[in-house]
Write an enzyme that holds these catalytic residues in place. Structure first.
Site, PDB file in Angstrom:
ATOM      1  N   ARG A   1       0.818  -1.214   0.000  1.00  0.00           N
ATOM      2  CA  ARG A   1       0.000   0.000   0.000  1.00  0.00           C
ATOM      3  C   ARG A   1       0.856   1.270   0.000  1.00  0.00           C
ATOM      4  O   ARG A   1       0.468   2.286  -0.588  1.00  0.00           O
ATOM      5  CB  ARG A   1      -0.926  -0.010   1.223  1.00  0.00           C
ATOM      6  CG  ARG A   1      -1.983   1.109   1.204  1.00  0.00           C
ATOM      7  CD  ARG A   1      -2.863   1.022   2.430  1.00  0.00           C
ATOM      8  NE  ARG A   1      -3.981   1.974   2.381  1.00  0.00           N
ATOM      9  CZ  ARG A   1      -4.389   2.699   3.420  1.00  0.00           C
ATOM     10  NH1 ARG A   1      -3.777   2.582   4.584  1.00  0.00           N
ATOM     11  NH2 ARG A   1      -5.408   3.542   3.301  1.00  0.00           N
TER      12      ARG A   1
ATOM     13  N   THR B   1      -6.823   7.440  -0.425  1.00  0.00           N
ATOM     14  CA  THR B   1      -6.795   5.981  -0.451  1.00  0.00           C
ATOM     15  C   THR B   1      -7.700   5.527   0.685  1.00  0.00           C
ATOM     16  O   THR B   1      -7.516   5.918   1.841  1.00  0.00           O
ATOM     17  CB  THR B   1      -5.365   5.423  -0.314  1.00  0.00           C
ATOM     18  OG1 THR B   1      -5.415   3.995  -0.313  1.00  0.00           O
ATOM     19  CG2 THR B   1      -4.646   5.905   0.933  1.00  0.00           C
ATOM     20  N   SER B   2      -8.736   4.791   0.341  1.00  0.00           N
ATOM     21  CA  SER B   2      -9.807   4.496   1.291  1.00  0.00           C
ATOM     22  C   SER B   2      -9.324   3.650   2.459  1.00  0.00           C
ATOM     23  O   SER B   2      -8.296   2.969   2.394  1.00  0.00           O
ATOM     24  CB  SER B   2     -10.953   3.776   0.576  1.00  0.00           C
ATOM     25  OG  SER B   2     -11.513   4.593  -0.421  1.00  0.00           O
ATOM     26  N   GLN B   3     -10.089   3.695   3.534  1.00  0.00           N
ATOM     27  CA  GLN B   3      -9.774   2.901   4.711  1.00  0.00           C
ATOM     28  C   GLN B   3      -9.726   1.426   4.332  1.00  0.00           C
ATOM     29  O   GLN B   3     -10.653   0.906   3.707  1.00  0.00           O
ATOM     30  CB  GLN B   3     -10.827   3.138   5.792  1.00  0.00           C
ATOM     31  CG  GLN B   3     -10.540   2.423   7.105  1.00  0.00           C
ATOM     32  CD  GLN B   3     -11.573   2.762   8.164  1.00  0.00           C
ATOM     33  OE1 GLN B   3     -12.529   3.504   7.913  1.00  0.00           O
ATOM     34  NE2 GLN B   3     -11.401   2.219   9.357  1.00  0.00           N
ATOM     35  N   PRO B   4      -8.653   0.719   4.706  1.00  0.00           N
ATOM     36  CA  PRO B   4      -8.516  -0.691   4.289  1.00  0.00           C
ATOM     37  C   PRO B   4      -9.700  -1.577   4.660  1.00  0.00           C
ATOM     38  O   PRO B   4     -10.059  -2.473   3.898  1.00  0.00           O
ATOM     39  CB  PRO B   4      -7.229  -1.130   5.000  1.00  0.00           C
ATOM     40  CG  PRO B   4      -6.406   0.116   5.047  1.00  0.00           C
ATOM     41  CD  PRO B   4      -7.405   1.213   5.328  1.00  0.00           C
TER      42      PRO B   4
END
Length: 381
Positions: free
Chosen positions: A38, A88-91
């Protein structure tokens, strides 16, 4: 001096954390999180309004700590030339979508909203097939391409443009997945699905963007709620006509009157991330005035609310009860809400995933959109 730190143990720990939270449910998705780095998709981030550039090719301990935590990361704002917000969205949200997508080798996928490119790279890692991603911002698209090259994600192609028309040239697709909040589904997307294909999209409902699985049936397209989610709004016609989302609502009410509170109007023991969201979806299915609202000078009541714009009055629905803002109609609005809460309780408190809807043409958009209507609870839910 830049000190490079080993990222693999941190990626493994993130996957374990997401599995413990029941966000990851399969070894396939866990392996993707562990093997697609990531941090390579973060070249800068915002905190407290301040932008910090980073070197993803030479990650520091600070960058890795940020990248492998279960949190969303703001990467762009309208002030930096990217045309809007991007992140970048929350995993935990990302992997819930991956699990809901039921990805398998060979699936052809179209993604609406490339962002940093990490989500598309995860999809390609699982499907081992071409993934096409559309990004409205040329700045964000260029950064996503660079990040995908760093990660050697050769199966992903990022196209710059509005996601509304889809990308028919490389279709048909087994899955169209959307990573931004939208008001409805463009009819063109349905035309680009392969037989048996689905759309997975966060469609506005009740002031949130619950993840909705859309399929075609002989009677027309239908949607099934999958999980709670909330995303930044898409720009352009994908969000035209939608009720403002919590991030952009802008209107805040006076603090509720403590003397008017109804603490026993809401059943005890609601889980803020579970049964409370189920109640929220039930209320939104029965009254289009249900949204996500806030109050002035405090965040204590931010959340589900019935908003009467004619009288500028709101009834906040919290696990602690109903909280009424000052206004002549507040008591009547609260009676109305309480009736729906009682009906939900008597029906067995159906959760978010119990709800489905039809998708029918909107009447207030410049370009065609199919929006959720005719909400109903699945039989046996």
């Amino acid at each position: 001096m830049t000190v490079t730190v080993d990222w693999a143990p941190m990626a493994h720990a993130l996957a374990a954390d997401l599995r413990a939270k029941d966000a990851i449910r399969s070894d396939t998705v866990a392996a993707a999180v562990e093997q697609v780095p990531r941090h390579l998709f973060i070249s800068g981030h915002y905190a407290a309004g301040q932008h910090t550039p980073v070197d993803p090719a030479n990650p520091t301990a600070e960058l890795l700590s940020l990248a492998y935590a279960d949190r969303g990361i703001m990467t762009h704002t309208p002030a930096d030339g990217a045309q809007g917000y991007s992140s970048t969205s929350q995993p935990s949200i990302v992997v819930k979508m991956l699990e809901a997508a039921q990805l398998r080798p060979g699936m052809r996928v179209l993604e609406i909203g490339a962002g940093t490119g990490w989500n598309a790279a995860l999809i390609a890692h699982i499907t081992k097939a071409d993934v096409h991603s559309i990004e409205a911002s040329d700045v964000v698209a260029a950064e996503a391409r660079a990040a995908l090259a760093r990660a050697d994600a050769r199966l992903v192609s990022v196209h710059t443009g509005d996601g509304y028309p889809g990308h028919p040239v490389t279709g048909p697709y087994d899955l169209i997945v959307v990573t931004c909040g939208i008001a409805g589904i463009p009819p063109a997307w349905l035309d680009q699905l392969a037989p048996g294909g689905t759309i997975l999209a966060p469609i506005a409902h009740g002031g949130l963007h619950p993840l909705t699985r859309v399929t075609r049936t002989a009677a027309g397209p239908v949607g099934q709620l999958v999980t709670t989610a909330d995303f930044m709004n898409a720009i352009g016609p994908l969000y035209a006509g939608a009720t403002p989302s919590p991030a952009t609502r802008g209107h805040h009410f006076p603090a509720p009157d403590p003397a008017a509170a109804r603490p026993h109007a809401v059943p005890d023991g609601l889980d803020p991330r579970g049964s409370y969201i189920g109640l929220w979806m039930h209320l939104a299915a029965h009254d289009p005035r249900i949204t996500c609202a806030g109050t002035k000078d405090t965040v204590d009541f931010t959340g589900c609310a019935l908003v009467d714009t004619d009288t500028d009055t709101a009834v906040f629905v919290q696990p602690s009860g109903l909280h009424l803002t000052p206004g002549t109609t507040a008591q009547a609005l609260a009676d109305h809400v309480e009736g729906h809460i009682t009906a939900w309780d008597r029906a067995g408190r159906p959760g978010l995933g119990a709800w489905s809807c039809s998708l029918t043409p909107a009447t207030n958009t410049a370009q065609p959109l199919l929006v959720p209507t005719n909400w109903r609870v699945h039989k046996g839910s």
